[in-house]
Write an enzyme that holds these catalytic residues in place. Sequence first.
Site, PDB file in Angstrom:
ATOM      1  CE  LYS A 175     -41.520  -3.218  20.280  1.00  0.00           C
ATOM      2  NZ  LYS A 175     -41.081  -3.486  19.176  1.00  0.00           N
ATOM      3  CD  GLU A 250     -26.402   3.046  15.699  1.00  0.00           C
ATOM      4  OE1 GLU A 250     -26.717   3.870  14.952  1.00  0.00           O
ATOM      5  OE2 GLU A 250     -25.933   3.811  16.414  1.00  0.00           O
ATOM      6  CB  CYS A 284     -30.044   2.510   8.301  1.00  0.00           C
ATOM      7  SG  CYS A 284     -28.983   1.024   8.748  1.00  0.00           S
ATOM      8  CD  GLU A 384     -34.830   5.654   5.916  1.00  0.00           C
ATOM      9  OE1 GLU A 384     -35.440   6.456   6.894  1.00  0.00           O
ATOM     10  OE2 GLU A 384     -33.095   5.270   6.191  1.00  0.00           O
TER      11      GLU A 384
HETATM   12  P1  NAD Z   1     -39.903   1.828  13.055  1.00  0.00           P
HETATM   13  O1  NAD Z   1     -39.211   3.799  13.924  1.00  0.00           O
HETATM   14  O2  NAD Z   1     -41.317   2.220  12.901  1.00  0.00           O
HETATM   15  O3  NAD Z   1     -39.679   0.965  14.469  1.00  0.00           O
HETATM   16  C1  NAD Z   1     -38.618   0.706  15.586  1.00  0.00           C
HETATM   17  C2  NAD Z   1     -38.710   0.538  16.508  1.00  0.00           C
HETATM   18  O4  NAD Z   1     -40.058   1.117  17.139  1.00  0.00           O
HETATM   19  C3  NAD Z   1     -39.858  -0.892  16.637  1.00  0.00           C
HETATM   20  O5  NAD Z   1     -39.685  -1.858  17.963  1.00  0.00           O
HETATM   21  C4  NAD Z   1     -41.508  -0.537  17.052  1.00  0.00           C
HETATM   22  O6  NAD Z   1     -42.226  -1.008  17.525  1.00  0.00           O
HETATM   23  C5  NAD Z   1     -40.808   0.650  17.837  1.00  0.00           C
HETATM   24  N1  NAD Z   1     -41.622   1.808  18.258  1.00  0.00           N
HETATM   25  C6  NAD Z   1     -42.995   2.374  17.843  1.00  0.00           C
HETATM   26  N2  NAD Z   1     -43.346   3.225  18.117  1.00  0.00           N
HETATM   27  C7  NAD Z   1     -42.639   3.491  19.652  1.00  0.00           C
HETATM   28  C8  NAD Z   1     -43.016   4.720  20.818  1.00  0.00           C
HETATM   29  N3  NAD Z   1     -43.759   5.545  21.128  1.00  0.00           N
HETATM   30  N4  NAD Z   1     -41.942   4.011  21.460  1.00  0.00           N
HETATM   31  C9  NAD Z   1     -41.232   3.548  21.623  1.00  0.00           C
HETATM   32  N5  NAD Z   1     -41.286   2.003  21.091  1.00  0.00           N
HETATM   33  C10 NAD Z   1     -41.219   2.576  19.598  1.00  0.00           C
HETATM   34  O7  NAD Z   1     -38.965   1.718  12.614  1.00  0.00           O
HETATM   35  P2  NAD Z   1     -39.289   0.480  11.732  1.00  0.00           P
HETATM   36  O8  NAD Z   1     -39.695   1.061  10.057  1.00  0.00           O
HETATM   37  O9  NAD Z   1     -38.971  -1.110  12.637  1.00  0.00           O
HETATM   38  O10 NAD Z   1     -37.750   0.724  10.830  1.00  0.00           O
HETATM   39  C11 NAD Z   1     -37.179   1.064  10.283  1.00  0.00           C
HETATM   40  C12 NAD Z   1     -35.648   2.449  10.130  1.00  0.00           C
HETATM   41  O11 NAD Z   1     -34.789   2.184  11.000  1.00  0.00           O
HETATM   42  C13 NAD Z   1     -35.983   3.304   9.021  1.00  0.00           C
HETATM   43  O12 NAD Z   1     -35.603   4.447   9.213  1.00  0.00           O
HETATM   44  C14 NAD Z   1     -34.438   3.170   9.178  1.00  0.00           C
HETATM   45  O13 NAD Z   1     -32.866   3.850   8.394  1.00  0.00           O
HETATM   46  C15 NAD Z   1     -34.112   2.837  10.796  1.00  0.00           C
HETATM   47  N6  NAD Z   1     -32.491   2.048  10.660  1.00  0.00           N
HETATM   48  C16 NAD Z   1     -31.571   3.097  10.839  1.00  0.00           C
HETATM   49  C17 NAD Z   1     -30.019   1.767  11.754  1.00  0.00           C
HETATM   50  C18 NAD Z   1     -28.963   2.485  11.600  1.00  0.00           C
HETATM   51  O14 NAD Z   1     -27.930   1.822  11.831  1.00  0.00           O
HETATM   52  N7  NAD Z   1     -29.425   4.194  11.895  1.00  0.00           N
HETATM   53  C19 NAD Z   1     -30.357   0.113  11.122  1.00  0.00           C
HETATM   54  C20 NAD Z   1     -31.703   0.099  10.215  1.00  0.00           C
HETATM   55  C21 NAD Z   1     -33.166   0.404  10.697  1.00  0.00           C
END
Ligand code: NAD
Length: 477
Positions: A175, A250, A284, A384
């Site tokens: 997804k 992550e 991140c 963040e």
């Molecule tokens: P997000 O949590 O909004 O979305 C991430 C994914 O989760 C998307 O595909 C989204 O559609 C999905 N999602 C949303 N609601 C959901 C639910 N209820 N159930 C299942 N899936 C759901 O994050 P974002 O805005 O896409 O990314 C930014 C965040 O990601 C930042 O906090 C960043 O630090 C983190 N990040 C972490 C790493 C790492 O390796 N630790 C790497 C990149 C980004």
Amino acid sequence: MKAMTAKDTIKTHYIDGAFVESHGQEVMDIVRPTDGQVIARVTLGDEEDTRRAIGAAKRAFATFGRTTKEERASILRRLHQSVSARIDDLTTAMVEEYGGVVQFARLIVESGVNAFPAAEKGLEELALTQSRGKTTVTLEPVGVAGLITAWNANALFICLKLASAVAAGCTVVIKPSELSSLQTQVMIECLEAAKLPKGVCNVVSGRGDVVGAELVRNPDVAKISFTGSVAVGQSIMREGAATMKRVTLELGGKSPTILLDDTALDKAIPAALILAFMNSGQACAAGTRLLVPKARLDAVKRAIVDAMSSFAVGAPADPKTGVGPMVSEKQYERVQSYIRKGIEEGAELLAGGEGHPEGFEAGYFVKPTVFVNVKNDMAIAQEEIFGPVLCVIAYDSDDEAIRIANDSKYGLHAAVLGTDLQRARRVASQIRAGRVVINGMTDDPQAPWGGFKFSGVGREYGKYGIEAFLEPKAILE
Ligand code: NAD
């Protein structure tokens, strides 16, 4: 890749080895962050599309779960070949759809491509069967895995999670982030070109609370590997408990960069700014807290001002650009609100500030911003932001630097910059983070990646990433 136009709509998912028309009917615009224009549309999948994909992955697991190391390695090689052939297209898509700065976007894609040989090597080194006396332990694939990705390096996350899952013998439903449809389309074409066994790898594009939620709730999915925000990670842990999901999460970070007092500033400051502003600050691992010795604060400030010209805002497709736009209007507003908050909290602006940079009034460009006189308990130092906003925090001793670095709910990444390597290592060993780099950003595809504390649960990369998709099973005679 042929450029998409606003008339183009991506209407299919990839299920059971075929491009399948979406059952879900909601259509979402793909907006270009440089000017806010709609460049294409995507039809979002629904629960029914997701259940079809899970069904296909479940059927495929019956056979794929029993494959040998060599069979999985051959699939990893095919994936490596097919994704390698599309590096340019994936990079172009990232530049177009989320405004990724081209140089960095290419690095991200290449890192994704490298995930396949790295997983092959990790698999080779992993003993899937171990015997001791009359006990045999086998590492068995956990089952169908749901792979949920963030937008900021979507293609890399897909490659990384897929490579580890395939190496372990899992079948998957991916997804991808809904903000990454163009990249995802290229990735699906790569999967098709790799001629994987049907159902091993399925992709359903859609909203997190629809497609993602179905993956988390469905009893036929054994494992969720997720990259994204803390809030969604927590909801996955909570909701996944009902079906005892294994989870790898992550999540976010507020990474410290500790500049030791024996560091040469002409090298250290550009390195610290690269850490802070990589992927336009939307990373991140971004080193958004720069910890500097109080006695060198004035020299540090001058060095930052001098080095800022290398982080100029520009068109993301221009190789000279340092910082591109934010991914969306929402992200633009989020960054603005934190810049305002920093000023209200009493931090001092050294560079940047509110509003659009001059000449970049359209789209979601922000000014790369550096705050000094920051206290570590300010919101700008604790939360963040996910944009190019750096907090400079002064310290008196190495011990105080370590204490400030660890005074965070996050623990994903950290950096130490110093001339005396023994001292830098001593400091690094006391940082509570999943990864600490010494003297600049570097990578090792066999080294684990993941967070302490709120930065997540579990690890990716190398054998650690593969183990996350395996269950140990013991047979005792
Ligand atoms: P997000 O949590 O909004 O979305 C991430 C994914 O989760 C998307 O595909 C989204 O559609 C999905 N999602 C949303 N609601 C959901 C639910 N209820 N159930 C299942 N899936 C759901 O994050 P974002 O805005 O896409 O990314 C930014 C965040 O990601 C930042 O906090 C960043 O630090 C983190 N990040 C972490 C790493 C790492 O390796 N630790 C790497 C990149 C980004």
